[in-house]
Design a protein around this motif. Sequence first.
Motif, PDB file in Angstrom:
ATOM      1  N   LEU A  91       0.803  -1.209   0.000  1.00  0.00           N
ATOM      2  CA  LEU A  91       0.000   0.000   0.000  1.00  0.00           C
ATOM      3  C   LEU A  91       0.843   1.269   0.000  1.00  0.00           C
ATOM      4  N   VAL A  92       2.075   1.167   0.430  1.00  0.00           N
ATOM      5  CA  VAL A  92       2.875   2.391   0.508  1.00  0.00           C
ATOM      6  C   VAL A  92       3.931   2.474  -0.590  1.00  0.00           C
ATOM      7  N   VAL A  93       3.974   1.471  -1.464  1.00  0.00           N
ATOM      8  CA  VAL A  93       5.027   1.476  -2.464  1.00  0.00           C
ATOM      9  C   VAL A  93       4.716   2.429  -3.605  1.00  0.00           C
ATOM     10  N   ALA A  94       5.789   2.779  -4.341  1.00  0.00           N
ATOM     11  CA  ALA A  94       5.623   3.589  -5.540  1.00  0.00           C
ATOM     12  C   ALA A  94       5.502   2.668  -6.735  1.00  0.00           C
ATOM     13  N   LEU A 115       5.252  -2.470  -9.853  1.00  0.00           N
ATOM     14  CA  LEU A 115       5.884  -1.895  -8.659  1.00  0.00           C
ATOM     15  C   LEU A 115       7.371  -1.640  -8.885  1.00  0.00           C
ATOM     16  N   GLU A 116       7.762  -1.464 -10.144  1.00  0.00           N
ATOM     17  CA  GLU A 116       9.190  -1.408 -10.477  1.00  0.00           C
ATOM     18  C   GLU A 116      10.001  -0.419  -9.643  1.00  0.00           C
ATOM     19  N   PRO A 117       9.536   0.814  -9.433  1.00  0.00           N
ATOM     20  CA  PRO A 117      10.385   1.737  -8.646  1.00  0.00           C
ATOM     21  C   PRO A 117      10.713   1.190  -7.260  1.00  0.00           C
ATOM     22  N   VAL A 122      14.421  -2.088  -3.452  1.00  0.00           N
ATOM     23  CA  VAL A 122      14.666  -3.301  -2.656  1.00  0.00           C
ATOM     24  C   VAL A 122      15.795  -4.122  -3.293  1.00  0.00           C
ATOM     25  N   PHE A 123      15.805  -4.169  -4.616  1.00  0.00           N
ATOM     26  CA  PHE A 123      16.853  -4.913  -5.330  1.00  0.00           C
ATOM     27  C   PHE A 123      18.230  -4.334  -5.008  1.00  0.00           C
ATOM     28  N   ASP A 124      18.329  -2.999  -5.033  1.00  0.00           N
ATOM     29  CA  ASP A 124      19.613  -2.350  -4.701  1.00  0.00           C
ATOM     30  C   ASP A 124      20.045  -2.718  -3.281  1.00  0.00           C
ATOM     31  N   PHE A 125      19.073  -2.743  -2.378  1.00  0.00           N
ATOM     32  CA  PHE A 125      19.377  -3.124  -0.994  1.00  0.00           C
ATOM     33  C   PHE A 125      19.890  -4.569  -0.949  1.00  0.00           C
ATOM     34  N   LEU A 227       7.855  -9.177  -7.994  1.00  0.00           N
ATOM     35  CA  LEU A 227       8.185  -8.557  -6.708  1.00  0.00           C
ATOM     36  C   LEU A 227       9.632  -8.860  -6.364  1.00  0.00           C
ATOM     37  N   VAL A 228      10.291  -7.913  -5.729  1.00  0.00           N
ATOM     38  CA  VAL A 228      11.600  -8.195  -5.135  1.00  0.00           C
ATOM     39  C   VAL A 228      11.433  -8.075  -3.626  1.00  0.00           C
TER      40      VAL A 228
END
Lengths: 322, 201
Positions: A91-94, A115-117, A122-125, A227-228
């Motif tokens: 609900l809070v994702v971009a 939900l790519e952005p 999350v992927f970078d993390f 999803l990531v």
Amino acid sequence: MTLCRIQKMMWGKILPQTICSRSDAVNWPGYRKGGVLTASRNPRLRLLRHAALTYGAGTIPELPGIGGERDGCMSMSRVMRMPAVATVVLLVVACAEVPDDPVEHEIFIETNDPLEPTNRTVFDFDVTLLDHALSPVALAYRDHVPGPVRDGVSNVLDNLQMPVTILNSGLQGDFDNMAEATSSFFINSTAGIAGLFDIPANSGRKPRREDFGQTLAVWGMEEGPYLVLPLVGPSSARDTVGLGVDIMTDPLTWLLTPAWSYVRTGAATIDSTAREHDRIEVARQGSIDFYATARSLYRQNRAREIANGVEDPFGFDDTFEE
Amino acid sequence: MGRHVWQRIAPALVLAALLWTPVNAGSLEEATDFVAQRAERLLDIMNRPPGSERRDSFARWIASTVDHDGMANRALGRYLEVATDAELRAYTDAFHNYIIVTYERRLATFSGYKLKVERSRALNESDIVVRTTIGSPDGARTIVDFRVSNDNGGQWRLTDFAIEGLSMVKTLRDEFAGVIRRDGIDGLTALIESNVSESAL
């Protein structure tokens, strides 16, 4: 078009249309700028808010002495909080913008990553964690622990996962693999000294690994959006549901103490990182967009697993060439 | 089914039989031989030490084996429909250099591997898939599928390959789509060129 629609791809028909980019959130009931969930007149959103606040906030009491995970990972209360936490996160994702151009729109739908952005963040993390924490430990493990010992660890971990394979082979109606996995589990757990030695594999018999995400696919459920997941990596809506069910149906979730669960998770993570490190690096070398590469490889590999290895790797061209 | 129905569809069946040129056993054998020979050559190149000599050999191998223009087009996917001629020319040149530089490094991980051709099958009227396994020095086996087709000059060309079911062209297409959406085909070309420059250092 600035609205982020996630139709059909999200949670079935529970959320027929979700508007979730922060710029859109201002106009969305139950949402305010900054991504904080507020009260809403919409009964669906009220229900979600209630679920998020009730379960996501950890009001389910800890169950002493019961913990564990699929690859060892979490206590019962955390397991039960997962769907609610996932809901709050969603609900809070971009979200990515839906393009108007017909070709772009078609590619957007094919890519199925609304939900790519957020996924990229999350992927970078995950990649940072991999590079700075997991890989150094996994490489030290690979370089300093003898191969036969590492093989034994891998075998034990594989054997611990076998009950999930047995259950899901049965649910998919794949009784040959179910029998193979059952036989492997009992032989390796006894003659193989708690799974240290994979005796059937030495004679070329190794059951395919099955999980509930694959079972859902065999039952006809769509993949849902990409999803990531933090710490877990690439997944999909279907596989995330499958992961939750795998955790709940894994006997060790209920049998291991939290301490042993962490040991199992740590060992599984280091073992898989040590085994996959070189492949990940090869995929990363020269990659134009490593996020998109990982997404593509995950999906292709998953399609192959679901098809039990008989997926045509070149089938993707059929629609394009027509 | 009545006789008149057969009379109506018979000409269509005859015409279809005349137009359809299925992949025959001879083509399968030719394609298999082509893949066996070219894959052996590739493994031989990858056994050499890294450096300009190996890269030059790999570039020659690409030129004689791979349908790189077709591969470049298919990696664009639906964006091929909207690419201008100028964009396509620049992109194809960049793509050619990209697969030489990138795949020379990626395929070098198969140094020391041994090839075994397993079987071949027709994918469609023009394409054949040859399945091989390559064995590492420590005994691990990897399945590699080679997709080949016969070009207009009667030459077999590699149009794609898949390692353990992961297709090169499919992966590139998915990778390129996001960049094109963000920066256009020229943006992709610029990114590929800069990637090649960095990798070639």
